[in-house]
Design a protein around this motif. Structure first.
Motif, PDB file in Angstrom:
ATOM      1  N   LEU A  26      -5.120  -1.176   4.949  1.00 39.38           N
ATOM      2  CA  LEU A  26      -5.475  -2.281   5.831  1.00 39.38           C
ATOM      3  C   LEU A  26      -6.463  -1.568   6.567  1.00 39.38           C
ATOM      4  CD1 LEU A  26      -2.068  -3.473   7.227  1.00 39.38           C
ATOM      5  CD2 LEU A  26      -3.660  -4.716   5.603  1.00 39.38           C
ATOM      6  N   ILE A  27      -7.622  -1.220   5.925  1.00 38.51           N
ATOM      7  CA  ILE A  27      -8.780  -0.431   6.579  1.00 38.51           C
ATOM      8  C   ILE A  27      -9.912  -1.420   7.008  1.00 38.51           C
ATOM      9  CG2 ILE A  27     -10.839   1.111   6.221  1.00 38.51           C
ATOM     10  CD1 ILE A  27      -7.871   2.549   6.619  1.00 38.51           C
ATOM     11  N   SER A  28     -10.221  -2.457   5.960  1.00 37.04           N
ATOM     12  CA  SER A  28     -11.327  -3.076   6.067  1.00 37.04           C
ATOM     13  C   SER A  28     -11.089  -4.593   5.978  1.00 37.04           C
ATOM     14  CB  SER A  28     -12.543  -2.735   5.132  1.00 37.04           C
ATOM     15  OG  SER A  28     -11.912  -3.031   3.817  1.00 37.04           O
ATOM     16  N   VAL A  29      -9.875  -5.116   5.730  1.00 35.73           N
ATOM     17  CA  VAL A  29      -9.588  -6.440   5.391  1.00 35.73           C
ATOM     18  C   VAL A  29     -10.106  -7.293   6.635  1.00 35.73           C
ATOM     19  CG1 VAL A  29      -7.101  -6.601   6.201  1.00 35.73           C
ATOM     20  CG2 VAL A  29      -7.817  -7.969   4.667  1.00 35.73           C
ATOM     21  N   TRP A  30     -10.052  -6.703   7.808  1.00 32.58           N
ATOM     22  CA  TRP A  30     -10.351  -7.439   9.168  1.00 32.58           C
ATOM     23  C   TRP A  30     -11.867  -7.976   8.926  1.00 32.58           C
ATOM     24  CZ3 TRP A  30      -5.591  -7.637   9.854  1.00 32.58           C
ATOM     25  CH2 TRP A  30      -4.994  -6.508   9.627  1.00 32.58           C
ATOM     26  N   SER A  60     -13.813 -10.382  13.575  1.00 30.00           N
ATOM     27  CA  SER A  60     -13.128  -9.065  12.967  1.00 30.00           C
ATOM     28  C   SER A  60     -12.216  -8.263  13.872  1.00 30.00           C
ATOM     29  CB  SER A  60     -14.229  -8.292  12.691  1.00 30.00           C
ATOM     30  OG  SER A  60     -14.964  -8.840  11.597  1.00 30.00           O
ATOM     31  N   GLY A  61     -12.701  -8.348  15.182  1.00 35.38           N
ATOM     32  CA  GLY A  61     -11.980  -7.839  16.341  1.00 35.38           C
ATOM     33  C   GLY A  61     -10.649  -8.435  16.535  1.00 35.38           C
ATOM     34  N   ALA A  62     -10.797  -9.805  16.680  1.00 31.13           N
ATOM     35  CA  ALA A  62      -9.815 -10.601  17.197  1.00 31.13           C
ATOM     36  C   ALA A  62      -8.540 -10.402  15.936  1.00 31.13           C
ATOM     37  CB  ALA A  62      -9.963 -12.087  17.334  1.00 31.13           C
ATOM     38  N   THR A  63      -8.872 -10.464  14.622  1.00 30.64           N
ATOM     39  CA  THR A  63      -8.132 -10.439  13.658  1.00 30.64           C
ATOM     40  C   THR A  63      -7.412  -9.032  13.468  1.00 30.64           C
ATOM     41  OG1 THR A  63      -9.769 -11.732  12.324  1.00 30.64           O
ATOM     42  CG2 THR A  63      -8.185 -10.684  10.885  1.00 30.64           C
ATOM     43  N   LEU A  64      -8.221  -7.972  13.904  1.00 29.68           N
ATOM     44  CA  LEU A  64      -7.716  -6.679  13.813  1.00 29.68           C
ATOM     45  C   LEU A  64      -6.550  -6.740  15.038  1.00 29.68           C
ATOM     46  CD1 LEU A  64      -7.507  -3.794  13.091  1.00 29.68           C
ATOM     47  CD2 LEU A  64      -9.415  -3.378  14.801  1.00 29.68           C
ATOM     48  N   VAL A  65      -6.799  -7.157  16.059  1.00 30.64           N
ATOM     49  CA  VAL A  65      -5.886  -7.075  17.337  1.00 30.64           C
ATOM     50  C   VAL A  65      -4.641  -7.766  16.906  1.00 30.64           C
ATOM     51  CG1 VAL A  65      -5.617  -7.550  19.679  1.00 30.64           C
ATOM     52  CG2 VAL A  65      -7.788  -6.412  19.009  1.00 30.64           C
ATOM     53  N   LEU A  66      -4.821  -9.058  16.474  1.00 30.32           N
ATOM     54  CA  LEU A  66      -3.825 -10.023  16.535  1.00 30.32           C
ATOM     55  C   LEU A  66      -2.959  -9.923  15.159  1.00 30.32           C
ATOM     56  CD1 LEU A  66      -5.504 -13.385  17.371  1.00 30.32           C
ATOM     57  CD2 LEU A  66      -4.171 -11.938  18.892  1.00 30.32           C
ATOM     58  N   LEU A  67      -3.578  -9.295  13.995  1.00 34.45           N
ATOM     59  CA  LEU A  67      -2.806  -9.227  12.886  1.00 34.45           C
ATOM     60  C   LEU A  67      -2.074  -7.839  12.398  1.00 34.45           C
ATOM     61  CD1 LEU A  67      -4.489 -11.998  10.711  1.00 34.45           C
ATOM     62  CD2 LEU A  67      -2.442 -12.116  11.923  1.00 34.45           C
ATOM     63  N   ARG A  68      -3.044  -6.855  12.923  1.00 29.33           N
ATOM     64  CA  ARG A  68      -2.731  -5.465  12.205  1.00 29.33           C
ATOM     65  C   ARG A  68      -1.171  -4.958  12.444  1.00 29.33           C
ATOM     66  NH1 ARG A  68      -4.581  -0.965   9.842  1.00 29.33           N
ATOM     67  NH2 ARG A  68      -3.815   1.032  10.732  1.00 29.33           N
ATOM     68  N   PRO A  69      -0.779  -5.560  13.795  1.00 30.50           N
ATOM     69  CA  PRO A  69       0.901  -4.894  14.183  1.00 30.50           C
ATOM     70  C   PRO A  69       1.698  -5.543  13.331  1.00 30.50           C
ATOM     71  CG  PRO A  69      -0.450  -5.466  16.223  1.00 30.50           C
ATOM     72  CD  PRO A  69      -1.219  -5.669  15.080  1.00 30.50           C
ATOM     73  N   PHE A  70       1.597  -6.980  12.933  1.00 28.54           N
ATOM     74  CA  PHE A  70       2.435  -7.531  12.111  1.00 28.54           C
ATOM     75  C   PHE A  70       2.341  -7.134  10.571  1.00 28.54           C
ATOM     76  CE2 PHE A  70       2.746 -11.188   9.057  1.00 28.54           C
ATOM     77  CZ  PHE A  70       3.960 -11.404   9.180  1.00 28.54           C
ATOM     78  N   ALA A  71       1.033  -7.064  10.275  1.00 25.04           N
ATOM     79  CA  ALA A  71       0.941  -6.515   8.656  1.00 25.04           C
ATOM     80  C   ALA A  71       1.405  -5.012   8.604  1.00 25.04           C
ATOM     81  CB  ALA A  71      -0.559  -6.418   8.580  1.00 25.04           C
ATOM     82  N   LYS A  72       1.199  -4.137   9.593  1.00 28.23           N
ATOM     83  CA  LYS A  72       1.786  -2.826   9.253  1.00 28.23           C
ATOM     84  C   LYS A  72       3.287  -2.834   9.546  1.00 28.23           C
ATOM     85  CE  LYS A  72       0.016   0.782   9.536  1.00 28.23           C
ATOM     86  NZ  LYS A  72      -0.347   1.690   8.353  1.00 28.23           N
ATOM     87  N   ARG A  77       8.278  -1.989   6.255  1.00 24.99           N
ATOM     88  CA  ARG A  77       9.754  -2.302   6.237  1.00 24.99           C
ATOM     89  C   ARG A  77      10.475  -1.712   5.086  1.00 24.99           C
ATOM     90  NH1 ARG A  77      10.298  -8.717   5.055  1.00 24.99           N
ATOM     91  NH2 ARG A  77       9.199  -8.678   2.962  1.00 24.99           N
ATOM     92  N   ASP A  78       9.736  -1.499   4.000  1.00 27.11           N
ATOM     93  CA  ASP A  78      10.322  -1.063   2.824  1.00 27.11           C
ATOM     94  C   ASP A  78      10.500   0.349   2.331  1.00 27.11           C
ATOM     95  OD1 ASP A  78      10.866  -3.907   1.999  1.00 27.11           O
ATOM     96  OD2 ASP A  78       9.010  -3.946   1.061  1.00 27.11           O
ATOM     97  N   LEU A  79      10.083   1.412   3.436  1.00 21.41           N
ATOM     98  CA  LEU A  79      10.007   2.469   3.509  1.00 21.41           C
ATOM     99  C   LEU A  79      11.538   3.077   3.531  1.00 21.41           C
ATOM    100  CD1 LEU A  79       7.425   3.687   5.819  1.00 21.41           C
ATOM    101  CD2 LEU A  79       7.128   3.579   3.278  1.00 21.41           C
TER     102      LEU A  79
END
Length: 147
Positions: A26-30, A60-72, A77-79
């Motif tokens: 999840l480096i550049s998807v934003w 790009s900034g909004a996508t990063l801020v809003l979706l990164r926590p959910f995506a991470k 979760r499968d670790l």
């Protein structure tokens, strides 16, 4: 220049997709999302290039801020700890005597492991209860429970 901006946004999208495919972290998807929106905006006549850049940055900034926590959270979760990680801190029973030079054998979590004492002067004897401190290679580093 505004008429060719869609080519620049497309190039940024492709580069970001390639970087994301290589890293998978999840480096550049934003930036893909921001470049896509900016590319769509570039097709609107008379939209200046600087407006497109601002839109790219905001999206790009909004996508990063809003979706990164959910995506991470979704990705992490499968670790699952491996069996090596899970034995650290657990108690084991010595089944074969040993010391630092001649490793003992211990039984922990239904598996047999080679084990050496953390203190070189301690001898592990059959029946001793030990606590696993760490793993070094294929051997457990242990200490007697009462130490």
């Amino acid at each position: 220049m505004e008429t060719w901006m869609w080519v620049i946004w497309l190039a940024i999208m492709v580069a970001a997709v390639v970087i994301e495919a290589i890293t998978v972290d999840l480096i550049s998807v934003w930036f893909v999302v921001g470049a896509f929106v900016s590319m769509l905006i570039s097709f609107i006549p008379n939209v200046p290039w600087w407006v497109q850049i601002v839109i790219f940055a905001v999206v790009s900034g909004a996508t990063l801020v809003l979706l990164r926590p959910f995506a991470k959270r979704f990705m992490d979760r499968d670790l699952v700890k491996t069996n090596v990680d899970e034995v650290v801190g657990k108690k084991a029973v010595v089944t074969i005597d040993g010391n630092v030079v001649d490793p003992a054998e211990v039984f922990v979590d239904g598996k047999r492991w080679s084990a050496v004492p953390a203190n070189a002067e301690v001898k592990l004897e059959k029946g001793d209860i030990v606590v696993v401190l760490s793993v070094a290679g294929v051997k457990l580093i242990v200490e007697k429970e009462n130490e």
